[in-house]
Scaffold this motif. Structure first.
Motif, PDB file in Angstrom:
ATOM      1  N   ASN A  62       0.831  -1.205   0.000  1.00 42.86           N
ATOM      2  CA  ASN A  62       0.000   0.000   0.000  1.00 42.86           C
ATOM      3  C   ASN A  62       0.866   1.256   0.000  1.00 42.86           C
ATOM      4  OD1 ASN A  62      -2.440   1.350   0.020  1.00 42.86           O
ATOM      5  ND2 ASN A  62      -2.564   1.395   2.245  1.00 42.86           N
ATOM      6  N   LEU A  63       1.963   1.242   0.760  1.00 41.07           N
ATOM      7  CA  LEU A  63       2.855   2.403   0.782  1.00 41.07           C
ATOM      8  C   LEU A  63       3.563   2.598  -0.556  1.00 41.07           C
ATOM      9  CD1 LEU A  63       4.452   2.019   4.315  1.00 41.07           C
ATOM     10  CD2 LEU A  63       2.880   3.801   3.560  1.00 41.07           C
ATOM     11  N   PHE A  66       0.236   3.324  -3.268  1.00 39.98           N
ATOM     12  CA  PHE A  66      -0.580   4.497  -2.925  1.00 39.98           C
ATOM     13  C   PHE A  66       0.103   5.311  -1.829  1.00 39.98           C
ATOM     14  CE2 PHE A  66      -3.651   1.106  -4.079  1.00 39.98           C
ATOM     15  CZ  PHE A  66      -4.125   1.664  -5.246  1.00 39.98           C
ATOM     16  N   PRO A  67       1.256   5.938  -2.124  1.00 40.17           N
ATOM     17  CA  PRO A  67       1.979   6.674  -1.084  1.00 40.17           C
ATOM     18  C   PRO A  67       1.316   8.010  -0.773  1.00 40.17           C
ATOM     19  CG  PRO A  67       3.067   6.988  -3.150  1.00 40.17           C
ATOM     20  CD  PRO A  67       1.946   6.016  -3.396  1.00 40.17           C
ATOM     21  N   SER A  68       1.721   8.574   0.333  1.00 44.10           N
ATOM     22  CA  SER A  68       1.262   9.914   0.686  1.00 44.10           C
ATOM     23  C   SER A  68       2.484  10.773   0.974  1.00 44.10           C
ATOM     24  CB  SER A  68       0.348   9.861   1.912  1.00 44.10           C
ATOM     25  OG  SER A  68       1.058   9.337   3.017  1.00 44.10           O
ATOM     26  N   GLY A  69       2.288  12.052   1.071  1.00 42.68           N
ATOM     27  CA  GLY A  69       3.385  12.958   1.375  1.00 42.68           C
ATOM     28  C   GLY A  69       4.360  13.106   0.222  1.00 42.68           C
ATOM     29  N   ALA A  72       4.771  10.491  -2.675  1.00 43.16           N
ATOM     30  CA  ALA A  72       3.791  10.467  -3.770  1.00 43.16           C
ATOM     31  C   ALA A  72       4.331  11.139  -5.028  1.00 43.16           C
ATOM     32  CB  ALA A  72       2.494  11.139  -3.331  1.00 43.16           C
ATOM     33  N   ARG A  79       9.653   3.713  -7.233  1.00 39.55           N
ATOM     34  CA  ARG A  79       9.283   3.077  -5.965  1.00 39.55           C
ATOM     35  C   ARG A  79       9.357   1.562  -6.075  1.00 39.55           C
ATOM     36  NH1 ARG A  79       4.851   7.045  -6.254  1.00 39.55           N
ATOM     37  NH2 ARG A  79       3.486   5.299  -6.765  1.00 39.55           N
ATOM     38  N   ASP A 119      11.590  18.943  -3.323  1.00 34.47           N
ATOM     39  CA  ASP A 119      10.386  19.025  -2.499  1.00 34.47           C
ATOM     40  C   ASP A 119      10.063  20.455  -2.076  1.00 34.47           C
ATOM     41  OD1 ASP A 119      12.434  19.405  -0.744  1.00 34.47           O
ATOM     42  OD2 ASP A 119      11.718  17.994   0.775  1.00 34.47           O
TER      43      ASP A 119
END
Length: 120
Positions: A62-63, A66-69, A72, A79, A119
């Motif tokens: 899932n990471l 579908f990553p977050s932060g 992503a 990845r 970033d």
């Protein structure tokens, strides 16, 4: 007794500490107590080990997918490549988890620098 039982500044911290302890450590102590009496090859422990491994694999998948932060912003291919490189290093170096994690992080960071990830 509820979270709003007292109006003291320390009450929420004590509530979380006791609630967290009851929810985790009590079960850990029970597992240690009962775990010493079970053989490693019983069907129950094989099932528990399989479920725990499946849950960890699902969280990692899932990471990755579908990553977050900030993760992503990294391309999916990068990845996946870093996860595969980390797994390969894990297998090559006598199943060392630390080597696998460090390799995956190094590949991910190098890939982000190579594509010019910023970033800020």
């Amino acid at each position: 007794m509820t979270f709003d039982a007292f109006d003291a500044w320390w009450w929420p911290y004590l509530f979380i500490l006791v609630g967290g302890w009851l929810a985790t450590d009590a079960w850990r102590f029970l597992g240690v107590y009962l775990g010493g009496r079970l053989r490693d090859d019983t069907d129950a422990l094989v099932l528990v080990r399989a479920l725990a491994t499946a849950l960890v694999a699902a969280v990692i998948g899932n990471l990755i997918v579908f990553p977050s932060g900030a993760l992503a912003a990294a391309p999916l291919a990068l990845r996946l490549l870093s996860a595969a490189a980390g797994f390969g290093a894990y297998l090559l170096v006598r199943k060392s988890v630390v080597v696998g994690i460090l390799t995956a992080e190094a590949v991910l960071i190098a890939g982000l620098y190579a594509i010019g990830f910023n970033d800020g």
